[in-house]
Design a protein around this motif. Sequence first.
Motif, PDB file in Angstrom:
ATOM      1  N   LEU A 130       0.341  -1.559   0.089  1.00 21.65           N
ATOM      2  CA  LEU A 130      -0.322   0.018   0.286  1.00 21.65           C
ATOM      3  C   LEU A 130       0.638   1.627   0.577  1.00 21.65           C
ATOM      4  CD1 LEU A 130      -3.134   1.201   0.413  1.00 21.65           C
ATOM      5  CD2 LEU A 130      -2.525   0.515   2.450  1.00 21.65           C
ATOM      6  N   ARG A 133       2.439   2.244  -4.081  1.00 25.48           N
ATOM      7  CA  ARG A 133       1.247   2.395  -4.393  1.00 25.48           C
ATOM      8  C   ARG A 133       1.270   3.945  -4.243  1.00 25.48           C
ATOM      9  NH1 ARG A 133      -0.397  -2.909  -4.452  1.00 25.48           N
ATOM     10  NH2 ARG A 133      -2.295  -2.699  -2.354  1.00 25.48           N
ATOM     11  N   LEU A 134       0.613   4.555  -2.914  1.00 26.28           N
ATOM     12  CA  LEU A 134       0.303   5.695  -2.168  1.00 26.28           C
ATOM     13  C   LEU A 134       1.762   6.749  -2.699  1.00 26.28           C
ATOM     14  CD1 LEU A 134      -0.958   4.828   0.824  1.00 26.28           C
ATOM     15  CD2 LEU A 134      -2.356   6.131  -0.955  1.00 26.28           C
ATOM     16  N   ASN A 137       1.347   6.958  -6.636  1.00 27.58           N
ATOM     17  CA  ASN A 137      -0.051   8.297  -6.585  1.00 27.58           C
ATOM     18  C   ASN A 137       0.036   9.518  -6.768  1.00 27.58           C
ATOM     19  OD1 ASN A 137      -2.806   8.292  -7.288  1.00 27.58           O
ATOM     20  ND2 ASN A 137      -2.505   9.081  -4.923  1.00 27.58           N
ATOM     21  N   THR A 149      -2.704   1.351 -11.456  1.00 28.09           N
ATOM     22  CA  THR A 149      -2.507   0.381 -10.869  1.00 28.09           C
ATOM     23  C   THR A 149      -3.495  -0.562 -10.419  1.00 28.09           C
ATOM     24  OG1 THR A 149      -2.390   1.265  -8.714  1.00 28.09           O
ATOM     25  CG2 THR A 149      -4.545   2.171  -9.548  1.00 28.09           C
ATOM     26  N   ALA A 151      -3.570  -4.501  -7.749  1.00 30.58           N
ATOM     27  CA  ALA A 151      -3.621  -5.093  -6.475  1.00 30.58           C
ATOM     28  C   ALA A 151      -4.045  -5.992  -6.892  1.00 30.58           C
ATOM     29  CB  ALA A 151      -4.209  -4.037  -4.919  1.00 30.58           C
ATOM     30  N   TYR A 171      -6.324   7.195  -6.124  1.00 30.97           N
ATOM     31  CA  TYR A 171      -5.519   5.832  -5.713  1.00 30.97           C
ATOM     32  C   TYR A 171      -6.079   6.356  -3.627  1.00 30.97           C
ATOM     33  CZ  TYR A 171      -4.084   1.137  -3.313  1.00 30.97           C
ATOM     34  OH  TYR A 171      -3.639   0.221  -3.025  1.00 30.97           O
ATOM     35  N   ALA A 172      -5.537   7.477  -3.528  1.00 29.79           N
ATOM     36  CA  ALA A 172      -5.798   7.719  -1.992  1.00 29.79           C
ATOM     37  C   ALA A 172      -6.899   7.336  -1.465  1.00 29.79           C
ATOM     38  CB  ALA A 172      -4.685   9.025  -2.103  1.00 29.79           C
ATOM     39  N   SER A 175      -7.732   4.225  -1.163  1.00 36.63           N
ATOM     40  CA  SER A 175      -6.873   3.010  -0.498  1.00 36.63           C
ATOM     41  C   SER A 175      -7.771   2.124   1.069  1.00 36.63           C
ATOM     42  CB  SER A 175      -5.682   3.404  -0.171  1.00 36.63           C
ATOM     43  OG  SER A 175      -5.692   5.198   0.394  1.00 36.63           O
ATOM     44  N   SER A 179     -10.238  -1.146  -2.099  1.00 39.73           N
ATOM     45  CA  SER A 179      -8.509  -2.064  -2.974  1.00 39.73           C
ATOM     46  C   SER A 179      -8.031  -2.777  -1.739  1.00 39.73           C
ATOM     47  CB  SER A 179      -8.111  -1.141  -3.376  1.00 39.73           C
ATOM     48  OG  SER A 179      -6.878  -2.174  -4.490  1.00 39.73           O
ATOM     49  N   GLN A 181      -5.026  -4.830   0.679  1.00 38.40           N
ATOM     50  CA  GLN A 181      -4.518  -4.131   1.234  1.00 38.40           C
ATOM     51  C   GLN A 181      -3.593  -4.908   2.002  1.00 38.40           C
ATOM     52  OE1 GLN A 181      -5.175  -0.393   3.647  1.00 38.40           O
ATOM     53  NE2 GLN A 181      -7.222  -1.227   3.670  1.00 38.40           N
ATOM     54  N   CYS A 241      -9.109  14.259   0.121  1.00 37.82           N
ATOM     55  CA  CYS A 241      -8.196  13.968  -0.271  1.00 37.82           C
ATOM     56  C   CYS A 241      -7.064  15.065  -0.264  1.00 37.82           C
ATOM     57  CB  CYS A 241      -7.587  13.057  -1.369  1.00 37.82           C
ATOM     58  SG  CYS A 241      -6.584  12.627  -2.324  1.00 37.82           S
TER      59      CYS A 241
END
Length: 250
Positions: A130, A133-134, A137, A149, A151, A171-172, A175, A179, A181, A241
């Motif tokens: 995770l 990925r963050l 992003n 992206t 997962a 994505y954030a 997340s 998704s 994790q 976000c």
Amino acid sequence: MLRADEYSRYSRHLLLENMDEEGQLALKQATVALFGVGGLGHQVGATLISAGLGKLMLIDDDIVELSNLPRQWLFDEGSLGLAKVEAAKQRLQSLRRECHIDTFKTYIIDSNLSEHLLTADIIVDCTDNLDGRLAINQFCYQHNVPLITAAASGMISTIMPIKPGEPHGCYACISGSVSPQTHCVDKGIYSPIVAMAGQFQAMLALNYLTGIAPVNWGQLHRFDAEKLTLRTFNVGRDPACNVCRDTHES
Ligand SMILES: [Zn+2]
């Protein structure tokens, strides 16, 4: 113009109704940055190179381990202990010598890697955690680079194309909810869904780079291997976000 051998090599794609020489040439001139050379990354790398990609950057700091082999078929028993980026480069390069492949044995987006990433037409995120990925992003939103992206964990995989500047969420934003994790070490992973998710990512990248089909940015696709269902959701922005909010409001 494509060379005679390229017409022959890519003939099955060129026969498709929405594919033409222009699309094939665009792919030949394109650069893709691929984060993660595991199960997802194998699919993406092999498919894009075979389809005619011009330049690929492989980014990963892992070495090949025995538990990788069921999903990561570019590696074999002779690859154990080698850096994934180097072992993968060797196999991928043999698929098509003409593709330029650069390797980076790191996951840290420092100034050196960042400089290279900024030359990419798109980033494909095939990392397995995770935090990674963050971070990717966030980089894409800071530098306005499209991102695909994905997962996979257990029997579930998710795939999402993200374009900074578009009104969808990032994505954030999601997340914490839809998704997967957990790392595959925690929950296990079903090999075929990794291959499917990686091919889904490769397809979206090809759609974008060649123009053969539209990319519906901000749609999250969730495949469940147990129920055999594929569901698609539109991802809206989370007002809280601070990754996509800044870009959207600028
Ligand atoms: Zn967001």
